[in-house]
Each structure stands twice: as C-alpha cells, then as structure tokens.
Scaffold this active site. Structure first.
Site, PDB file in Angstrom:
ATOM      1  N   PRO A 169      34.548  41.136  40.398  1.00 29.77           N
ATOM      2  CA  PRO A 169      33.898  39.862  40.100  1.00 29.77           C
ATOM      3  C   PRO A 169      32.619  39.796  40.923  1.00 29.77           C
ATOM      4  O   PRO A 169      32.570  40.312  42.030  1.00 29.77           O
ATOM      5  CB  PRO A 169      34.887  38.804  40.610  1.00 29.77           C
ATOM      6  CG  PRO A 169      36.021  39.544  41.244  1.00 29.77           C
ATOM      7  CD  PRO A 169      35.655  40.982  41.362  1.00 29.77           C
ATOM      8  N   THR A 170      31.580  39.182  40.392  1.00 34.13           N
ATOM      9  CA  THR A 170      30.333  39.083  41.164  1.00 34.13           C
ATOM     10  C   THR A 170      29.578  37.833  40.764  1.00 34.13           C
ATOM     11  O   THR A 170      29.734  37.344  39.643  1.00 34.13           O
ATOM     12  CB  THR A 170      29.477  40.354  40.976  1.00 34.13           C
ATOM     13  OG1 THR A 170      28.362  40.298  41.872  1.00 34.13           O
ATOM     14  CG2 THR A 170      28.974  40.535  39.552  1.00 34.13           C
ATOM     15  N   ASP A 209      30.269  35.941  37.343  1.00 35.87           N
ATOM     16  CA  ASP A 209      30.635  34.527  37.374  1.00 35.87           C
ATOM     17  C   ASP A 209      29.387  33.751  36.937  1.00 35.87           C
ATOM     18  O   ASP A 209      28.614  33.269  37.762  1.00 35.87           O
ATOM     19  CB  ASP A 209      31.053  34.151  38.807  1.00 35.87           C
ATOM     20  CG  ASP A 209      31.524  32.711  38.915  1.00 35.87           C
ATOM     21  OD1 ASP A 209      31.393  31.966  37.923  1.00 35.87           O
ATOM     22  OD2 ASP A 209      32.024  32.338  39.998  1.00 35.87           O
ATOM     23  N   ARG A 211      38.399  32.630  44.891  1.00 33.92           N
ATOM     24  CA  ARG A 211      37.185  33.109  44.216  1.00 33.92           C
ATOM     25  C   ARG A 211      37.491  34.308  43.320  1.00 33.92           C
ATOM     26  O   ARG A 211      38.390  35.088  43.610  1.00 33.92           O
ATOM     27  CB  ARG A 211      36.149  33.548  45.252  1.00 33.92           C
ATOM     28  CG  ARG A 211      35.372  32.431  45.860  1.00 33.92           C
ATOM     29  CD  ARG A 211      35.359  32.503  47.363  1.00 33.92           C
ATOM     30  NE  ARG A 211      36.650  32.087  47.923  1.00 33.92           N
ATOM     31  CZ  ARG A 211      37.209  32.605  48.987  1.00 33.92           C
ATOM     32  NH1 ARG A 211      36.645  33.581  49.621  1.00 33.92           N
ATOM     33  NH2 ARG A 211      38.375  32.154  49.423  1.00 33.92           N
ATOM     34  N   ARG A 270      38.588  38.100  37.219  1.00 35.15           N
ATOM     35  CA  ARG A 270      39.605  39.180  37.192  1.00 35.15           C
ATOM     36  C   ARG A 270      40.497  39.015  35.961  1.00 35.15           C
ATOM     37  O   ARG A 270      40.883  39.989  35.331  1.00 35.15           O
ATOM     38  CB  ARG A 270      40.444  39.168  38.474  1.00 35.15           C
ATOM     39  CG  ARG A 270      39.616  39.489  39.718  1.00 35.15           C
ATOM     40  CD  ARG A 270      40.505  39.600  40.941  1.00 35.15           C
ATOM     41  NE  ARG A 270      39.700  39.612  42.155  1.00 35.15           N
ATOM     42  CZ  ARG A 270      39.509  38.567  42.960  1.00 35.15           C
ATOM     43  NH1 ARG A 270      40.104  37.401  42.690  1.00 35.15           N
ATOM     44  NH2 ARG A 270      38.763  38.665  44.020  1.00 35.15           N
ATOM     45  N   ASP A 278      36.407  43.801  45.248  1.00 37.05           N
ATOM     46  CA  ASP A 278      35.359  42.788  45.445  1.00 37.05           C
ATOM     47  C   ASP A 278      34.039  43.465  45.799  1.00 37.05           C
ATOM     48  O   ASP A 278      34.030  44.573  46.339  1.00 37.05           O
ATOM     49  CB  ASP A 278      35.779  41.820  46.557  1.00 37.05           C
ATOM     50  CG  ASP A 278      36.953  40.959  46.135  1.00 37.05           C
ATOM     51  OD1 ASP A 278      37.288  40.966  44.933  1.00 37.05           O
ATOM     52  OD2 ASP A 278      37.549  40.294  47.002  1.00 37.05           O
ATOM     53  N   ASP A 279      32.950  42.741  45.530  1.00 38.25           N
ATOM     54  CA  ASP A 279      31.646  43.409  45.682  1.00 38.25           C
ATOM     55  C   ASP A 279      31.174  43.555  47.121  1.00 38.25           C
ATOM     56  O   ASP A 279      30.179  44.239  47.376  1.00 38.25           O
ATOM     57  CB  ASP A 279      30.566  42.739  44.806  1.00 38.25           C
ATOM     58  CG  ASP A 279      30.312  41.273  45.150  1.00 38.25           C
ATOM     59  OD1 ASP A 279      30.915  40.767  46.115  1.00 38.25           O
ATOM     60  OD2 ASP A 279      29.508  40.635  44.439  1.00 38.25           O
ATOM     61  N   ASP A 280      31.854  42.922  48.080  1.00 37.69           N
ATOM     62  CA  ASP A 280      31.344  42.981  49.461  1.00 37.69           C
ATOM     63  C   ASP A 280      32.158  43.890  50.386  1.00 37.69           C
ATOM     64  O   ASP A 280      31.778  44.086  51.540  1.00 37.69           O
ATOM     65  CB  ASP A 280      31.253  41.565  50.056  1.00 37.69           C
ATOM     66  CG  ASP A 280      32.569  40.815  49.967  1.00 37.69           C
ATOM     67  OD1 ASP A 280      33.461  41.250  49.206  1.00 37.69           O
ATOM     68  OD2 ASP A 280      32.714  39.790  50.652  1.00 37.69           O
ATOM     69  N   GLU A 293      47.095  36.914  45.474  1.00 37.16           N
ATOM     70  CA  GLU A 293      47.574  38.276  45.206  1.00 37.16           C
ATOM     71  C   GLU A 293      49.034  38.236  44.768  1.00 37.16           C
ATOM     72  O   GLU A 293      49.440  38.919  43.819  1.00 37.16           O
ATOM     73  CB  GLU A 293      47.403  39.157  46.458  1.00 37.16           C
ATOM     74  CG  GLU A 293      45.951  39.429  46.852  1.00 37.16           C
ATOM     75  CD  GLU A 293      45.254  38.304  47.624  1.00 37.16           C
ATOM     76  OE1 GLU A 293      45.887  37.243  47.829  1.00 37.16           O
ATOM     77  OE2 GLU A 293      44.086  38.478  48.006  1.00 37.16           O
ATOM     78  N   ARG A 317      32.355  41.589  55.216  1.00 32.98           N
ATOM     79  CA  ARG A 317      31.691  40.454  54.572  1.00 32.98           C
ATOM     80  C   ARG A 317      30.239  40.464  55.004  1.00 32.98           C
ATOM     81  O   ARG A 317      29.932  40.675  56.175  1.00 32.98           O
ATOM     82  CB  ARG A 317      32.380  39.151  54.970  1.00 32.98           C
ATOM     83  CG  ARG A 317      33.868  39.213  54.655  1.00 32.98           C
ATOM     84  CD  ARG A 317      34.559  37.907  54.832  1.00 32.98           C
ATOM     85  NE  ARG A 317      34.202  36.993  53.775  1.00 32.98           N
ATOM     86  CZ  ARG A 317      34.443  35.687  53.843  1.00 32.98           C
ATOM     87  NH1 ARG A 317      34.997  35.189  54.910  1.00 32.98           N
ATOM     88  NH2 ARG A 317      34.111  34.916  52.843  1.00 32.98           N
TER      89      ARG A 317
HETATM   90  C1  UGA Z   1      39.297  37.137  50.053  1.00 32.82           C
HETATM   91  C2  UGA Z   1      39.924  38.235  49.227  1.00 32.82           C
HETATM   92  O1  UGA Z   1      39.515  39.501  49.734  1.00 32.82           O
HETATM   93  C3  UGA Z   1      39.475  38.075  47.782  1.00 32.82           C
HETATM   94  O2  UGA Z   1      39.952  39.141  47.010  1.00 32.82           O
HETATM   95  C4  UGA Z   1      40.001  36.765  47.272  1.00 32.82           C
HETATM   96  O3  UGA Z   1      39.539  36.548  45.964  1.00 32.82           O
HETATM   97  C5  UGA Z   1      39.464  35.655  48.150  1.00 32.82           C
HETATM   98  O4  UGA Z   1      39.708  35.888  49.550  1.00 32.82           O
HETATM   99  C6  UGA Z   1      40.115  34.354  47.712  1.00 32.82           C
HETATM  100  O5  UGA Z   1      40.992  33.868  48.420  1.00 32.82           O
HETATM  101  O6  UGA Z   1      39.784  33.904  46.622  1.00 32.82           O
HETATM  102  P1  UGA Z   1      36.626  36.724  50.491  1.00 32.82           P
HETATM  103  O7  UGA Z   1      35.818  37.725  51.199  1.00 32.82           O
HETATM  104  O8  UGA Z   1      36.973  35.477  51.212  1.00 32.82           O
HETATM  105  O9  UGA Z   1      37.916  37.406  49.931  1.00 32.82           O
HETATM  106  O10 UGA Z   1      35.959  36.331  49.072  1.00 32.82           O
HETATM  107  P2  UGA Z   1      34.569  36.753  48.442  1.00 32.82           P
HETATM  108  O11 UGA Z   1      34.272  38.174  48.753  1.00 32.82           O
HETATM  109  O12 UGA Z   1      33.566  35.728  48.773  1.00 32.82           O
HETATM  110  O13 UGA Z   1      34.910  36.664  46.879  1.00 32.82           O
HETATM  111  C7  UGA Z   1      35.763  37.561  46.228  1.00 32.82           C
HETATM  112  C8  UGA Z   1      35.077  38.112  44.971  1.00 32.82           C
HETATM  113  O14 UGA Z   1      34.798  37.047  44.079  1.00 32.82           O
HETATM  114  C9  UGA Z   1      33.757  38.820  45.252  1.00 32.82           C
HETATM  115  O15 UGA Z   1      33.657  39.974  44.477  1.00 32.82           O
HETATM  116  C10 UGA Z   1      32.716  37.791  44.864  1.00 32.82           C
HETATM  117  O16 UGA Z   1      31.513  38.354  44.397  1.00 32.82           O
HETATM  118  C11 UGA Z   1      33.430  37.028  43.764  1.00 32.82           C
HETATM  119  N1  UGA Z   1      32.981  35.604  43.687  1.00 32.82           N
HETATM  120  C12 UGA Z   1      32.887  34.821  44.781  1.00 32.82           C
HETATM  121  C13 UGA Z   1      32.671  35.070  42.427  1.00 32.82           C
HETATM  122  O17 UGA Z   1      32.756  35.776  41.420  1.00 32.82           O
HETATM  123  N2  UGA Z   1      32.273  33.766  42.362  1.00 32.82           N
HETATM  124  C14 UGA Z   1      32.143  32.973  43.458  1.00 32.82           C
HETATM  125  O18 UGA Z   1      31.753  31.776  43.315  1.00 32.82           O
HETATM  126  C15 UGA Z   1      32.453  33.527  44.703  1.00 32.82           C
HETATM  127 MN    MN Z   2      34.833  39.357  50.363  1.00 28.95          MN
END
Ligand code: UGA
Ligand code: MN
Length: 327
Positions: free
Chosen positions: A85-86, A116, A159, A164, A186-188, A273, A302
């Site tokens: 997701p991105t 997204d 997020r 997904r 995830d992308d980060d 998860e 991150r």
């Molecule tokens: C943690 C987990 O590693 C994630 O897999 C999980 O989705 C997230 O918590 C959660 O609880 O939802 P975290 O580093 O906090 O991850 O989350 P992000 O990396 O900010 O987001 C996860 C993924 O969703 C990324 O690939 C990001 O690009 C994507 N994302 C984030 C969206 O598609 N839309 C958004 O508004 C924010």
């Molecule tokens: Mn992340």
C-alpha cells in the site's frame, strides 16, 4: 727499494683476496639458514590455523550468497506476490525507488502496488513503468472517516487496510495465478534479499523475526522443537498473532481456499495482522523461517518526515523549488 714495494703490493693483494674469500664463504653458509623476519618465523601451526579461519570465512560467505543468487531455472520457482500500500507524500518516490531496486534482485517477484488515492497518480505510474519489475498497479482511497488526519497519532487508525484487501480481491479474480506466496511489504520497511528466499516455499503461513518494532530491538516467534510455541513481544503477547505485517507470508492457495479472509479495518490497535491470520492458521501450523526465527532479515524502519521550513518561507517570495521538478 722497488723489490720492497712489489712485496708490499703482493701482501696487500693476498690480504684482499683472503678477506673476499672469507666473505664469500660466510655468505654461502648463510644461504641455508632460516630467515629471521617474524612473518616467516611464525610457527607452521599458526599459519595453518590462520588459513583455516580464512577458508571457513570464505565458505560461509559463499554459502550465504548462494541463497540469494539468481538460480538457473527461474521459471520453476514459486512467484512471490508482494503487496505494497502507498500514499502520496514527500518521501513517497524515495521509498518506492528504494523498494523497487531491492525487488529487482529477487527472481519471480510480482509487485502489486496499491495507491491510497481516488485515481492512479502519474508519479507511481511512471515509476512502475520504468522499474523493470513485473507489477500490477491498483488504487483505492481509504474512506475519509478511516483515514488518519494531519496531526493524528499514527496508531489511532490502521493504515493500508483497504489497499491490501484490494490486492487480495485482485489475486482472487478468475484467471489470476493459482499458486505462489503473498507478502505484505509496506513501503517504508527495509528488506534483505534473503527474506524472499526464506518465504518462497511457504506451505500455509511462514513467520520470522522483525527488527526495530513494537518498542523492541526485535519481535519474534519463539520456536521449540521446530514449532512456534509463543512470541517474544513487548506488548500484549496474548493477541492471537502478535506479529508485525512484515513478519509473515501466506500461501496464495490458502488465500484462495479461504475466499472471505481479509484484513479488518475495524480491528483494535495491534490486531490487524491477527484479523487476517485467525481465519487461516493456528499457531502450531506456522512455519518458522530464518534459522528457526533466530535471524533478523527485515526491519520495521520508518522514514522521518522532511521539514520544509525553508521551502515554506521562500515560496511566498517566489523563490521556492520549481514545482515541475518531481521529488
Ligand atoms: C505498522 C505496521 O507495520 C503496518 O503494517 C500496519 O498497517 C500499521 O502499523 C497499522 O497498524 O495500520 P506503521 O509503520 O505504523 O506500520 O504504518 P505505515 O508504514 O505508516 O503504513 C503502513 C502502509 O500503509 C505503508 O505502506 C503506507 O504507505 C500505507 N499507508 C499509510 C497508506 O496507504 N495510507 C495512509 O494513509 C497511510
Ligand atoms: Mn511503516
């Protein structure tokens, strides 16, 4: 007088001859002797053990690179579907660039990128087109009430959920692949190449440690006699599957056999998860990878949000960066 001179010269010559001869004899005797420089003086055993160490190091290196080396017959390998997701933000292109260049090293990888957003963006579209990867580009916007707002703490809402699930929907469409492995990347995060080879032969759900997550150096499944018996985590180990998204992969067949399984956007914090895995496996069915979950091969890194203080100050004066330059 002349005779005395000749006699003296003769003596000098004989003496000179004798000294040279002695010098030559001494030099010849030294030839057979051991050299006294420390390198050569090292006892044989020490040299052998040093060489053994070196050999062991090289063997270890060769063994490690073996696992990540591109195999001869790629077509026989199970495909890894990587779901990412991105969303648009300043660091998005940097994140996707880093990720795509890691994935280029992984054979038989199919990248499913789900934006997204209301529509596909040119930035992602062009990045994918130039990436050299096999990919599918999808999009779905997170509903407004589910989306994090500027200033919200990031744990408030899950997020990447709808994205997904959109990828799962695509994978389940008729005529798509029947076999392979699905990994939610995830992308980060930071992914070693080794982790993809660990997950490639997943039967149901494979698991491994994740570094720098949940306020811990790492979280990991604890393995006893080849089975996962509990989890090493800092927070709520009682969750059904207290694992980060980066710590497991699911066989595509299992997902197709359970057509309703998906991520629950209403899941409580930390239960996202579990919401998928609960319907698919039990703890004792999990397949531990990465040397019985003893190695960290993926990191929940991150990226810091870049500060735009100068940009914001210069823009009103017409001195900001050119908006036509893609970052
Ligand atoms: C943690 C987990 O590693 C994630 O897999 C999980 O989705 C997230 O918590 C959660 O609880 O939802 P975290 O580093 O906090 O991850 O989350 P992000 O990396 O900010 O987001 C996860 C993924 O969703 C990324 O690939 C990001 O690009 C994507 N994302 C984030 C969206 O598609 N839309 C958004 O508004 C924010
Ligand atoms: Mn992340």
């Amino acid at each position: 007088m002349a005779t005395r001179m000749r006699l003296k010269l003769k003596t000098v010559f004989v003496l000179y001859f004798m000294v040279s001869l002695l010098g030559l004899i001494y030099a010849l005797m030294q030839l057979g002797q051991r050299c006294d420089c420390t390198e050569h003086d090292m006892p044989k055993e020490r040299t052998i053990s040093r060489l053994r160490g070196e050999l062991h190091r090289l063997q270890e290196q060769a063994r490690k690179s073996e696992a990540t080396r591109r195999p001869q017959k790629e077509s026989s390998l199970p495909t890894i579907f990587v779901v990412t997701p991105t969303y648009a933000r300043l660091v998005q292109k940097a994140e996707l660039t880093r990720l795509s260049q890691t994935f280029l090293h992984v054979p038989r990888l199919h990248w499913i990128v789900v934006e997204d957003s209301q529509r596909k963006t040119p930035l992602v579209e062009q990045l994918l087109a130039k990436s050299g990867l096999t990919y599918t580009h999808l999009h779905v916007a997170t509903a407004k009430e589910r989306k994090l707002q500027e200033g919200d703490p990031n744990w408030l809402k899950p997020r990447g959920v709808e994205q997904r699930n959109e990828a799962l929907r695509w994978l389940r469409e008729d005529g798509k692949a029947r076999e392979g492995v699905v990994y939610f990347a995830d992308d980060d995060n930071t992914y070693s190449l080794q982790i993809f080879e660990e997950m490639r032969n997943t039967q149901r759900v494979s698991v491994w440690p994740v570094g720098l997550v949940g306020g811990m150096k790492y979280e990991k499944p604890v393995v006893e006699r080849g089975k996962v018996v509990r989890f090493h985590v800092g927070w709520r180990p009682s969750r059904p599957f207290p694992m980060d998204m980066a710590g497991f992969a699911v066989s595509l067949k299992l997902l197709l056999d359970n057509p309703d399984s998906c991520f629950d956007g209403n899941a409580a914090m930390g239960f996202l998860e579990s919401s998928l895995l609960q319907g698919l496996v039990t703890m004792d069915q999990l397949e531990p990878k990465a040397d019985n979950c003893s190695k960290v091969l993926v990191w929940h890194t991150r990226t810091e949000k870049p500060k735009m203080k100068r940009e914001d100050a210069l823009q009103p004066q017409g001195l900001g960066s050119d908006p036509a330059v893609e970052v």
